[in-house]
Write a protein that holds these residues in place. Structure first.
Motif: not given
Length: 151
Positions: A101-111, A141-150
């Protein structure tokens, strides 16, 4: 009356026994489908991670044309190193499910920064690729967040 109760009880026991055989079969199918979906989610994340690894490599070991583009966008000549290291950090974080999730957040910020940088220079077609990767990374990131949440 006693015999009816006995017949009813034995019927209930038979039904419960049959359910006990069905439930593991259903659970096994669900587990199998869930494992397949986890495989595809991991594969998707690893491909995205590979993209950020390659992007980091191309930024850190940039050719003179790319360094000149960074200057044209208003960044100092060394900024491609910062971008490359951030992309490598994002790739490393995305590769592992715990930090995905945090890698996706960083990747989104970069892009997002890349898309904004080229858009400010009116290079709108150049912004298309960072925007596509931004959407793909946000989905990861959404997939990772959903997976962590469940979990």
């Amino acid at each position: 009356m006693q015999s009816d109760r006995g017949a009813l009880t034995s019927t209930m026991v038979e039904e419960v026994d049959s359910l006990l055989f069905i439930v593991p079969a259903i659970a096994g199918r669900f587990r199998e489908r869930n494992m397949k979906s986890q495989f595809w989610q991991n594969l998707y994340a690893w491909l995205l991670s590979a993209f950020f690894l390659l992007g980091g490599w191309l930024n850190i070991f940039a050719d003179p044309e790319l360094v000149e583009e960074y200057r044209h966008w208003g960044y100092p000549g060394w900024f491609h190193y910062v971008t490359g290291m951030a992309e490598w950090a994002s790739a490393g974080l995305i590769a592992f499910s715990v930090t995905r999730f945090w890698g996706s957040v960083l990747g989104c910020a970069i892009m997002a920064a890349a898309a904004i940088s080229v858009s400010l220079q009116a290079e709108y077609t150049h912004a298309l690729m960072p925007l596509i990767i931004l959407v793909l990374t946000a989905f990861n990131g959404w997939i990772a967040w959903r997976r962590h949440k469940t979990a």
